[in-house]
Motif scaffolding. Structure first.
Motif, mmCIF file in Angstrom:
data_model
loop_
_atom_site.group_PDB
_atom_site.id
_atom_site.type_symbol
_atom_site.label_atom_id
_atom_site.label_comp_id
_atom_site.label_asym_id
_atom_site.label_seq_id
_atom_site.Cartn_x
_atom_site.Cartn_y
_atom_site.Cartn_z
ATOM 1 N N LEU B 6 0.854 -1.180 0.000
ATOM 2 C CA LEU B 6 0.000 0.000 0.000
ATOM 3 C C LEU B 6 0.895 1.238 0.000
ATOM 4 O O LEU B 6 1.723 1.398 0.898
ATOM 5 N N VAL B 7 0.749 2.087 -1.003
ATOM 6 C CA VAL B 7 1.624 3.263 -1.094
ATOM 7 C C VAL B 7 0.804 4.521 -1.350
ATOM 8 O O VAL B 7 -0.363 4.457 -1.743
ATOM 9 N N ALA B 8 1.426 5.669 -1.140
ATOM 10 C CA ALA B 8 0.831 6.942 -1.548
ATOM 11 C C ALA B 8 1.119 7.136 -3.036
ATOM 12 O O ALA B 8 2.148 6.672 -3.529
ATOM 13 N N PRO B 9 0.209 7.811 -3.769
ATOM 14 C CA PRO B 9 0.462 8.033 -5.195
ATOM 15 C C PRO B 9 1.840 8.663 -5.454
ATOM 16 O O PRO B 9 2.522 8.309 -6.417
ATOM 17 N N ASP B 11 4.545 8.100 -3.950
ATOM 18 C CA ASP B 11 5.618 7.100 -3.868
ATOM 19 C C ASP B 11 5.955 6.527 -5.241
ATOM 20 O O ASP B 11 6.987 5.879 -5.411
ATOM 21 N N LEU B 12 5.047 6.734 -6.204
ATOM 22 C CA LEU B 12 5.250 6.155 -7.535
ATOM 23 C C LEU B 12 6.090 7.054 -8.437
ATOM 24 O O LEU B 12 6.284 6.761 -9.609
ATOM 25 N N LEU B 13 6.587 8.174 -7.908
ATOM 26 C CA LEU B 13 7.325 9.112 -8.764
ATOM 27 C C LEU B 13 8.845 8.913 -8.729
ATOM 28 O O LEU B 13 9.609 9.811 -9.078
ATOM 29 N N THR B 73 7.703 8.104 2.358
ATOM 30 C CA THR B 73 6.617 7.633 3.214
ATOM 31 C C THR B 73 6.727 6.176 3.637
ATOM 32 O O THR B 73 5.942 5.739 4.470
#
Lengths: 245, 245
Positions: B6-9, B11-13, B73
Motif C-alpha cells: 500500500l503506497v501513496a500516489p 511514492d510512484l514518482l 513515506t
C-alpha cells in the motif's frame, strides 16, 4: 484525496508514465491532450497502449489536481488538492537559475526517455531542491552544448517582439508541454506569432519576457534570471486570461 | 512472494532509493554493505537517514531476492524468486554492447543522483531493452568523453595481467558496486592487485577479461563486446568461487 493504492514492488522502480491534469470547475483542463501525451510517453518507455476508458468515463465533481499513473501492472487515478504554491507563482512570478544538465542534445542515446513523462522523476525533484537551496524558485536546464531545454516540471516560453516561442520538443528531446502548445496555438488570436526555436541562454536572457508554463502553474513569469531582475510584462495577465486563469 | 504493498500516489514518482540483496542459504549476502549503500543513496536524494531495524531484525528463512525500498513515506521489504536469467548469465557469459549514455562525467550537475541507487530506474530498463533488441544481453554505458561508466544494473570489472580493476565510483559519478568492491577486496588472496581506473572503451577492449558484476549475477563474463568474440577466462570460475558461487 490522498488515497493509498495497492501496487506490486516493481511498480516502485519508476518504470511507467504519468500525467498531472488541472481539475477546473468546468472539468479536467485539456484532458484529451494529456491522455494523448500519456499514450505517447507509454510508447517511449515500451508500455502497451493504455486503455483510458476509466479516465474518460469518470465524472469529476471536484477541483484540484488529477494524477494519472500508468505502469506495467496498473492504471491509477488519484485526486489531490490544488497546491497553493502554483497559485502564488502564477501571480508573483518566480526567480530562476539556469544550469547545465550535463546531457547532450546532439548525442542522445537511442533508448532516451527524456521525451516521456516517466515516473523516474527523482532527478527532477533533486534539481528543484538544488535551485531552492540556492535561494531561487526553480531552474532552467541547459544542454552541454548550451541550448535551453526545459525546467524540471515546466516548459520554457518566451516573447521577443511579437513572436511567442518555445523549444521544439523533438529536436531538444524534451517533454512536449501541453500548456505551452495550447498557448502557442492561441497566440494569433492576440496578435502574436507562434514559433519553436532552439536557443542559447544569452538569447533567452535577451527576450522581452520569459515564462515557465505547466498545467498547474499555467504560466509563471520569470522575474529574475540568474540573479538579474527582469521588468514585469503587461503580457502576463493577458496570456493568463487566454488560458482561462 | 509477489506481495502487494500500500503506497501513496507520490511514492510512484521514483523519488526514493532501493537495494537488491541475494538471499543465500546462509542468509542475506553482504547485507551490511547493502544497508550502508541504501543510507548513502538516501542522503544523495535528500531523504532522512532510514531506520533499518526492521531489516536487521528480520529472519530470512528462504533463498531468493530481497528488495528493500525506501521513500519519503515507506520502508518496504519484499522477497522474490531468484531469476533464472542471472544463473544462466553467470555460467554462459553475456554478449555486451557499448553505448554513449549522452552524459558528461566532467560536467556533472550539482544535483546529480547517478551515484545513488534511486527508484528512477526507467532509463536503466530502457537501455537494457534497447541492447536486447540489438541482439545483445546487456550494455556498458560510456560518458560523452568516452570513459567507461557502468552497466544499467551492474558494475564493470576487468583483468589486465595481474591487475583486477573497476571504475572509481566517485570520479565517474556512478553507483559503488558492492560485488565489485567485495571482489577487489579479496583480490590479493588469489594473487591479484586491486585497482580503480578511469578507462576508455579501447583500453577496456584490450583487457584480458571483462565481467559485469552485480548482487544477483555475481559476475558474468563478457564473451562478446560490440560483436567481437572474446576467449573464455580461467579466472571466471576462480573468482566466482571467491564470491561463494
Amino acid at each position: 484525496m490522498n488515497d493509498r493504492i495497492l501496487v506490486a514492488p516493481t511498480d516502485l522502480l519508476g518504470d511507467g508514465v504519468f500525467e498531472t491534469v488541472h481539475l477546473r470547475p468546468a472539468g479536467p483542463w485539456l484532458l484529451d491532450e494529456h491522455l494523448a501525451r500519456l499514450s505517447r510517453s507509454a510508447a517511449i518507455v515500451g508500455l502497451p497502449e493504455p486503455d483510458l476508458t476509466p479516465v474518460r468515463e469518470r465524472v469529476f465533481d471536484t477541483t484540484g489536481v488529477l494524477r494519472i499513473v500508468y505502469t506495467r501492472t496498473l492504471l491509477d487515478i488519484s485526486i489531490a488538492p490544488f497546491p497553493e504554491s502554483a497559485l502564488r507563482e502564477r501571480h508573483a512570478g518566480i526567480r530562476v537559475l539556469s544550469a547545465d544538465r550535463g546531457i547532450s542534445v546532439r548525442r542522445r542515446p537511442p533508448w532516451s526517455i527524456t521525451g516521456a513523462k516517466s515516473l523516474s522523476y527523482a532527478e527532477n525533484f533533486a534539481a528543484r531542491r538544488w535551485a531552492i537551496r540556492q535561494g531561487a524558485d526553480d531552474l532552467i536546464w541547459l544542454s552541454t552544448e548550451g541550448y535551453v531545454l526545459e525546467a524540471p516540471t515546466s516548459s520554457v516560453v518566451w516573447l521577443t517582439g511579437d513572436e511567442l516561442c518555445t523549444v521544439p520538443p523533438a529536436e531538444a528531446d524534451i517533454l512536449p508541454g501541453i500548456t505551452a502548445g495550447h498557448l502557442l496555438s492561441l497566440a494569433p488570436s492576440v496578435g502574436l506569432r507562434p514559433a519553436e526555436r532552439m536557443i542559447t541562454l544569452p538569447e533567452l536572457a535577451a527576450a522581452d519576457t520569459i515564462w515557465l508554463t505547466s498545467s498547474l502553474r499555467g504560466m509563471a513569469e520569470v522575474t529574475e534570471l540568474d540573479g538579474i531582475p527582469r521588468p514585469r510584462s503587461p503580457w502576463t495577465p493577458r496570456l493568463l486570461s487566454l488560458l482561462g486563469l
